[in-house]
Design a protein around this motif. Structure first.
Motif, PDB file in Angstrom:
ATOM      1  N   GLU A 239       0.829  -1.198   0.000  1.00 15.41           N
ATOM      2  CA  GLU A 239       0.000   0.000   0.000  1.00 15.41           C
ATOM      3  C   GLU A 239       0.871   1.259   0.000  1.00 15.41           C
ATOM      4  OE1 GLU A 239      -3.445   2.390   0.011  1.00 15.41           O
ATOM      5  OE2 GLU A 239      -2.973   0.343  -0.608  1.00 15.41           O
ATOM      6  N   LEU A 240       1.969   1.239   0.746  1.00 17.52           N
ATOM      7  CA  LEU A 240       2.860   2.398   0.769  1.00 17.52           C
ATOM      8  C   LEU A 240       3.489   2.623  -0.605  1.00 17.52           C
ATOM      9  CD1 LEU A 240       4.619   2.048   4.242  1.00 17.52           C
ATOM     10  CD2 LEU A 240       3.151   3.920   3.502  1.00 17.52           C
ATOM     11  N   ALA A 241       3.828   1.565  -1.290  1.00 20.31           N
ATOM     12  CA  ALA A 241       4.402   1.704  -2.632  1.00 20.31           C
ATOM     13  C   ALA A 241       3.427   2.436  -3.548  1.00 20.31           C
ATOM     14  CB  ALA A 241       4.752   0.330  -3.194  1.00 20.31           C
ATOM     15  N   ARG A 242       2.139   2.138  -3.380  1.00 24.81           N
ATOM     16  CA  ARG A 242       1.122   2.824  -4.188  1.00 24.81           C
ATOM     17  C   ARG A 242       1.000   4.292  -3.763  1.00 24.81           C
ATOM     18  NH1 ARG A 242      -3.961   4.484  -3.959  1.00 24.81           N
ATOM     19  NH2 ARG A 242      -4.182   3.866  -1.772  1.00 24.81           N
ATOM     20  N   LEU A 243       0.988   4.532  -2.465  1.00 20.08           N
ATOM     21  CA  LEU A 243       0.831   5.894  -1.955  1.00 20.08           C
ATOM     22  C   LEU A 243       2.025   6.778  -2.283  1.00 20.08           C
ATOM     23  CD1 LEU A 243      -0.649   5.119   1.583  1.00 20.08           C
ATOM     24  CD2 LEU A 243      -1.859   6.131  -0.359  1.00 20.08           C
ATOM     25  N   GLU A 244       3.211   6.187  -2.288  1.00 19.53           N
ATOM     26  CA  GLU A 244       4.423   6.968  -2.553  1.00 19.53           C
ATOM     27  C   GLU A 244       4.337   7.714  -3.874  1.00 19.53           C
ATOM     28  OE1 GLU A 244       7.541   4.122  -2.348  1.00 19.53           O
ATOM     29  OE2 GLU A 244       7.514   3.988  -0.153  1.00 19.53           O
ATOM     30  N   GLN A 245       3.885   7.021  -4.896  1.00 22.33           N
ATOM     31  CA  GLN A 245       3.792   7.654  -6.207  1.00 22.33           C
ATOM     32  C   GLN A 245       2.746   8.764  -6.222  1.00 22.33           C
ATOM     33  OE1 GLN A 245       6.074   7.006  -8.535  1.00 22.33           O
ATOM     34  NE2 GLN A 245       6.912   5.715  -6.894  1.00 22.33           N
ATOM     35  N   LYS A 246       1.705   8.585  -5.448  1.00 12.80           N
ATOM     36  CA  LYS A 246       0.634   9.577  -5.395  1.00 12.80           C
ATOM     37  C   LYS A 246       1.097  10.884  -4.763  1.00 12.80           C
ATOM     38  CE  LYS A 246      -4.148  10.121  -3.818  1.00 12.80           C
ATOM     39  NZ  LYS A 246      -5.295   9.465  -3.133  1.00 12.80           N
ATOM     40  N   VAL A 247       1.982  10.797  -3.741  1.00 13.16           N
ATOM     41  CA  VAL A 247       2.395  12.021  -3.021  1.00 13.16           C
ATOM     42  C   VAL A 247       3.745  12.553  -3.495  1.00 13.16           C
ATOM     43  CG1 VAL A 247       1.060  11.364  -0.988  1.00 13.16           C
ATOM     44  CG2 VAL A 247       3.481  10.758  -1.112  1.00 13.16           C
ATOM     45  N   MET A 248       4.377  11.886  -4.448  1.00 12.52           N
ATOM     46  CA  MET A 248       5.663  12.374  -4.954  1.00 12.52           C
ATOM     47  C   MET A 248       5.598  13.818  -5.442  1.00 12.52           C
ATOM     48  SD  MET A 248       8.462  10.725  -4.623  1.00 12.52           S
ATOM     49  CE  MET A 248       9.488  11.407  -5.933  1.00 12.52           C
ATOM     50  N   PRO A 249       4.516  14.255  -6.137  1.00 12.21           N
ATOM     51  CA  PRO A 249       4.447  15.662  -6.554  1.00 12.21           C
ATOM     52  C   PRO A 249       4.504  16.643  -5.382  1.00 12.21           C
ATOM     53  CG  PRO A 249       2.867  14.356  -7.792  1.00 12.21           C
ATOM     54  CD  PRO A 249       3.397  13.468  -6.715  1.00 12.21           C
ATOM     55  N   LEU A 250       3.960  16.267  -4.227  1.00 14.25           N
ATOM     56  CA  LEU A 250       4.021  17.134  -3.048  1.00 14.25           C
ATOM     57  C   LEU A 250       5.462  17.273  -2.563  1.00 14.25           C
ATOM     58  CD1 LEU A 250       0.955  15.749  -1.052  1.00 14.25           C
ATOM     59  CD2 LEU A 250       1.044  17.804  -2.474  1.00 14.25           C
ATOM     60  N   TYR A 251       6.178  16.171  -2.562  1.00 11.55           N
ATOM     61  CA  TYR A 251       7.593  16.191  -2.178  1.00 11.55           C
ATOM     62  C   TYR A 251       8.400  17.037  -3.154  1.00 11.55           C
ATOM     63  CZ  TYR A 251      12.398  14.375  -2.137  1.00 11.55           C
ATOM     64  OH  TYR A 251      13.766  14.262  -2.146  1.00 11.55           O
ATOM     65  N   GLU A 252       8.175  16.840  -4.436  1.00 13.27           N
ATOM     66  CA  GLU A 252       8.925  17.586  -5.444  1.00 13.27           C
ATOM     67  C   GLU A 252       8.630  19.075  -5.365  1.00 13.27           C
ATOM     68  OE1 GLU A 252       7.545  15.483  -8.842  1.00 13.27           O
ATOM     69  OE2 GLU A 252       8.996  13.834  -8.629  1.00 13.27           O
TER      70      GLU A 252
END
Length: 266
Positions: A239-252
């Motif tokens: 589930e975290l692997a899926r969520l990571e991609q979703k929030v990557m734009p926030l990190y960037e």
């Protein structure tokens, strides 16, 4: 008379409760006000500081505080300060309490290998507070334990009776012999909110899967105490692997805005 009082007290509790929605849309029943929860959180944290050895490692305290302050600074409508304490203990654990209190056990730093991984844990724990999971837990305790009456909880009088049970409801049960764990829905909600929070703070969300892989290896098959009430390792990592991609734009976006890593290392 006592048998008659208990249903009456519970009836008063139910009539005074608030049913609302969590940040992800779950239905929540909350018996306590924010002020009452803050008082309970403060009282429980003071008790923890009396029970546990506090780390005097200046460098370690500065490192943990830096990560924690960045995570909490990313909270919406952040107006309160947060107290951060590092406990000198081999436990692989951390917690956050209503009223702005964060406890981190030094043993966690052996598994959370860098500040991004530490931010995953702290984001998750702060998310429990943000989503009022503690209020849900204490409310459930109050409603399901008929021998514990609201009149017995002297929140408004500056004291907390039935202290151990309420500390357990706040997730501190490992210190008092038992625990009332968060449910799977609450844990999953904290994962979603926590990962978004740490990404907004400029920490790399891809650290999530790496952290929980480390957690899965720690302490044998069952893992550390931090995982004792959480979903299975495989489920959480997927589930975290899926969520990571979703929030990557926030990190960037946070990194592009100039947010920099803590310069202090553990």
């Amino acid at each position: 008379m006592k048998k008659l009082l208990t249903p009456l007290v519970l009836l008063g509790l139910v009539s005074g409760c608030v049913t609302t929605q969590s940040p992800t849309g779950r239905s929540q029943t909350l018996l306590f006000s924010a002020a009452e929860m803050n008082q309970l959180g403060a009282a429980s944290f003071e008790e923890m500081k009396k029970q546990q050895k506090i780390s005097k490692d200046t460098k370690l305290n500065a490192y943990v505080s830096c990560v924690a302050m960045r995570v909490t600074a990313a909270l919406p409508d952040q107006t309160q300060g947060w107290e951060v304490v590092v406990f000198d203990s081999p436990q692989v654990n951390a917690f956050a309490l209503p009223g702005g209190h964060i406890g981190v056990y030094s043993g966690l730093l052996k598994v959370a290998e860098n500040q991004d991984q530490l931010a995953v844990v702290l984001g998750h724990e702060v998310a429990h507070v943000l989503a009022q999971h503690s209020n849900e837990q204490v409310s459930r305790t109050q409603l399901t334990n008929t021998g514990l009456q609201l009149a017995d909880v002297a929140l408004g009088a500056g004291g907390v009776s039935n202290r151990n049970l309420y500390m357990a409801a706040l997730g501190l049960g490992t210190q008092v012999g038992y625990i009332l764990p968060y449910g799977r829905a609450q844990e999953s909600e904290a994962d979603v909110m926590g990962l978004e929070l740490m990404a907004r703070a400029g920490f790399d969300p891809r650290a999530g899967t790496l952290l929980w892989q480390n957690m899965a290896k720690a302490g044998g098959d069952q893992g550390p105490e931090l995982l004792s009430t959480h979903p299975s390792h495989g489920t959480r990592i997927a589930e975290l692997a899926r969520l990571e991609q979703k929030v990557m734009p926030l990190y960037e976006a946070a990194r592009a805005s100039g947010v920099k890593n803590c310069q202090i290392t553990k």
